[in-house]
Design a protein around this motif. Structure first.
Motif, PDB file in Angstrom:
ATOM      1  N   LEU A   1      30.804  -2.513  35.475  1.00 42.41           N
ATOM      2  CA  LEU A   1      31.178  -3.120  36.808  1.00 42.41           C
ATOM      3  C   LEU A   1      30.059  -2.123  38.030  1.00 42.41           C
ATOM      4  O   LEU A   1      29.714  -2.759  38.603  1.00 42.41           O
ATOM      5  CB  LEU A   1      32.608  -2.821  37.089  1.00 42.41           C
ATOM      6  N   ALA A   2      29.951  -0.929  37.619  1.00 40.83           N
ATOM      7  CA  ALA A   2      29.068  -0.093  38.391  1.00 40.83           C
ATOM      8  C   ALA A   2      27.759  -0.787  38.169  1.00 40.83           C
ATOM      9  O   ALA A   2      27.393  -0.662  39.378  1.00 40.83           O
ATOM     10  CB  ALA A   2      29.314   1.304  38.097  1.00 40.83           C
ATOM     11  N   SER A   3      27.356  -0.947  37.233  1.00 44.02           N
ATOM     12  CA  SER A   3      25.906  -1.585  37.033  1.00 44.02           C
ATOM     13  C   SER A   3      25.927  -2.760  37.647  1.00 44.02           C
ATOM     14  O   SER A   3      24.705  -3.136  38.738  1.00 44.02           O
ATOM     15  CB  SER A   3      25.394  -1.446  35.728  1.00 44.02           C
ATOM     16  N   LEU A   4      26.741  -3.902  37.465  1.00 43.80           N
ATOM     17  CA  LEU A   4      26.835  -5.194  38.250  1.00 43.80           C
ATOM     18  C   LEU A   4      26.741  -4.929  39.606  1.00 43.80           C
ATOM     19  O   LEU A   4      25.980  -5.610  40.512  1.00 43.80           O
ATOM     20  CB  LEU A   4      27.959  -5.814  37.763  1.00 43.80           C
TER      21      LEU A   4
ATOM     22  N   LEU B   1      30.886  -8.118  31.085  1.00 46.31           N
ATOM     23  CA  LEU B   1      32.155  -7.510  31.679  1.00 46.31           C
ATOM     24  C   LEU B   1      33.217  -8.316  31.535  1.00 46.31           C
ATOM     25  O   LEU B   1      34.287  -7.861  31.266  1.00 46.31           O
ATOM     26  CB  LEU B   1      31.764  -7.197  33.420  1.00 46.31           C
ATOM     27  N   THR B   2      33.047  -9.652  31.560  1.00 44.53           N
ATOM     28  CA  THR B   2      34.050 -10.526  30.962  1.00 44.53           C
ATOM     29  C   THR B   2      34.581 -10.307  29.739  1.00 44.53           C
ATOM     30  O   THR B   2      35.792 -10.123  29.676  1.00 44.53           O
ATOM     31  CB  THR B   2      33.963 -11.876  31.441  1.00 44.53           C
ATOM     32  N   ARG B   3      33.931 -10.138  28.761  1.00 49.47           N
ATOM     33  CA  ARG B   3      34.333  -9.925  27.613  1.00 49.47           C
ATOM     34  C   ARG B   3      35.103  -8.581  27.429  1.00 49.47           C
ATOM     35  O   ARG B   3      36.109  -8.467  26.720  1.00 49.47           O
ATOM     36  CB  ARG B   3      32.950  -9.690  26.604  1.00 49.47           C
ATOM     37  N   GLN B   4      34.488  -7.717  28.125  1.00 50.63           N
ATOM     38  CA  GLN B   4      35.003  -6.142  27.952  1.00 50.63           C
ATOM     39  C   GLN B   4      36.524  -6.206  28.551  1.00 50.63           C
ATOM     40  O   GLN B   4      37.460  -5.805  28.006  1.00 50.63           O
ATOM     41  CB  GLN B   4      34.176  -5.181  28.579  1.00 50.63           C
ATOM     42  N   VAL B   5      36.589  -6.776  29.749  1.00 48.30           N
ATOM     43  CA  VAL B   5      37.676  -6.987  30.641  1.00 48.30           C
ATOM     44  C   VAL B   5      38.765  -7.844  29.847  1.00 48.30           C
ATOM     45  O   VAL B   5      40.061  -7.418  29.821  1.00 48.30           O
ATOM     46  CB  VAL B   5      37.596  -7.465  31.942  1.00 48.30           C
TER      47      VAL B   5
ATOM     48  N   ALA C   1      38.942  -1.834  40.188  1.00 47.36           N
ATOM     49  CA  ALA C   1      38.728  -0.111  40.353  1.00 47.36           C
ATOM     50  C   ALA C   1      40.121   0.340  40.605  1.00 47.36           C
ATOM     51  O   ALA C   1      40.458   1.251  40.294  1.00 47.36           O
ATOM     52  CB  ALA C   1      37.623  -0.235  41.779  1.00 47.36           C
ATOM     53  N   ALA C   2      40.745  -0.476  41.833  1.00 43.43           N
ATOM     54  CA  ALA C   2      42.076   0.118  41.874  1.00 43.43           C
ATOM     55  C   ALA C   2      43.137   0.020  40.821  1.00 43.43           C
ATOM     56  O   ALA C   2      43.991   0.917  40.598  1.00 43.43           O
ATOM     57  CB  ALA C   2      42.698  -0.733  43.470  1.00 43.43           C
ATOM     58  N   HIS C   3      43.086  -1.129  39.991  1.00 42.52           N
ATOM     59  CA  HIS C   3      43.955  -1.366  39.201  1.00 42.52           C
ATOM     60  C   HIS C   3      43.819  -0.341  37.809  1.00 42.52           C
ATOM     61  O   HIS C   3      44.815   0.313  37.584  1.00 42.52           O
ATOM     62  CB  HIS C   3      43.424  -2.701  38.408  1.00 42.52           C
ATOM     63  N   GLU C   4      42.589   0.021  37.597  1.00 40.52           N
ATOM     64  CA  GLU C   4      42.144   0.918  36.408  1.00 40.52           C
ATOM     65  C   GLU C   4      42.623   2.322  36.885  1.00 40.52           C
ATOM     66  O   GLU C   4      43.229   3.172  36.238  1.00 40.52           O
ATOM     67  CB  GLU C   4      40.798   0.789  36.201  1.00 40.52           C
ATOM     68  N   SER C   5      42.452   2.742  38.030  1.00 39.21           N
ATOM     69  CA  SER C   5      42.672   4.085  38.669  1.00 39.21           C
ATOM     70  C   SER C   5      44.086   3.947  38.572  1.00 39.21           C
ATOM     71  O   SER C   5      44.669   5.110  38.460  1.00 39.21           O
ATOM     72  CB  SER C   5      42.217   4.167  40.049  1.00 39.21           C
TER      73      SER C   5
ATOM     74  N   GLU D   1      37.773   1.714  26.563  1.00 39.70           N
ATOM     75  CA  GLU D   1      37.435   0.373  26.981  1.00 39.70           C
ATOM     76  C   GLU D   1      37.294   0.353  28.351  1.00 39.70           C
ATOM     77  O   GLU D   1      36.218  -0.225  29.019  1.00 39.70           O
ATOM     78  CB  GLU D   1      38.542  -0.516  26.445  1.00 39.70           C
ATOM     79  N   GLU D   2      38.151   1.022  29.033  1.00 40.06           N
ATOM     80  CA  GLU D   2      38.270   1.023  30.705  1.00 40.06           C
ATOM     81  C   GLU D   2      36.767   1.716  30.965  1.00 40.06           C
ATOM     82  O   GLU D   2      36.294   1.231  31.944  1.00 40.06           O
ATOM     83  CB  GLU D   2      39.301   1.785  31.383  1.00 40.06           C
TER      84      GLU D   2
END
Length: 192
Positions: free
Chosen positions: A86-89, A106-110, A47-51, A78-79
């Motif tokens: 991530l929010a769903s998880l 999520l792993t695939r997406q990230v 969360a912090a990284h993407e922001s 992508e983000e």
């Protein structure tokens, strides 16, 4: 790393991508409370990284890359998808029967996003910006990350303006929620 020996924003991001890859692997392998703790660490970092990327890195990429808008728009898409997953998880929790399947998604997406970012956006930033600017961006990124939300907020937007407007109140709310959870764990034997 720059010729001055100072870490630049590309170094910081690649290091964090490695940390995220490690945490994803550790969450997949862990069980019980350890899994929950590792997942919490992963959520906070992502969360912090993407922001911080949305606030510092992507605007610079738009400014210097010939095809910057297209490259950045693809990374933001992508983000956004990863934030939704991530929010769903996070809402499901690590004990939910579909957690492993959703974690694999999520792993695939990230991993795909990090590879695309490293091969396109970060490479071009390093090639087109002065080393001193990249070092300054590292400090800006780390400052933005320190003030960023610690939970995914896919509805908050992905632009610099959205992060600057929504980020501080969301970060305050997230950090209060983190503090309550940390206080509750020793008092009731489980998280919030």
């Amino acid at each position: 790393m720059t010729t001055t020996g100072q870490r630049d924003v590309v170094d910081v991001l690649i290091d964090q991508h490695e940390q995220i890859r490690r945490l994803l692997s550790e969450v997949r392998a862990a069980q019980g409370g350890r899994r929950r703790d590792l997942f919490e660490d992963l959520v906070r970092l992502l969360a912090a990284h993407e922001s911080a990327e949305e606030t510092v890195v992507h605007p610079s990429a738009r400014a210097v890359l010939r095809a910057g808008h297209d490259v950045v728009d693809l990374r933001l898409d992508e983000e956004h998808g990863a934030k939704q997953t991530l929010a769903s998880l996070y809402g499901l929790g690590v004990d939910h029967p579909t957690f492993d399947r959703r974690l694999a998604e999520l792993t695939r997406q990230v991993l795909e996003h990090a590879a695309n970012e490293e091969n396109e956006e970060l490479r071009y930033l390093r090639e087109n910006l002065e080393p001193a600017r990249l070092v300054a961006m590292a400090a800006e990124f780390e400052a933005a990350q320190a003030k960023a939300p610690t939970r995914p907020h896919p509805r908050a937007g992905t632009s610099r303006a959205a992060n600057l407007a929504a980020g501080p109140p969301l970060a305050l709310f997230d950090r209060l929620r983190d503090a309550v959870r940390e206080w509750r764990e020793p008092h009731d034997g489980h998280g919030a």
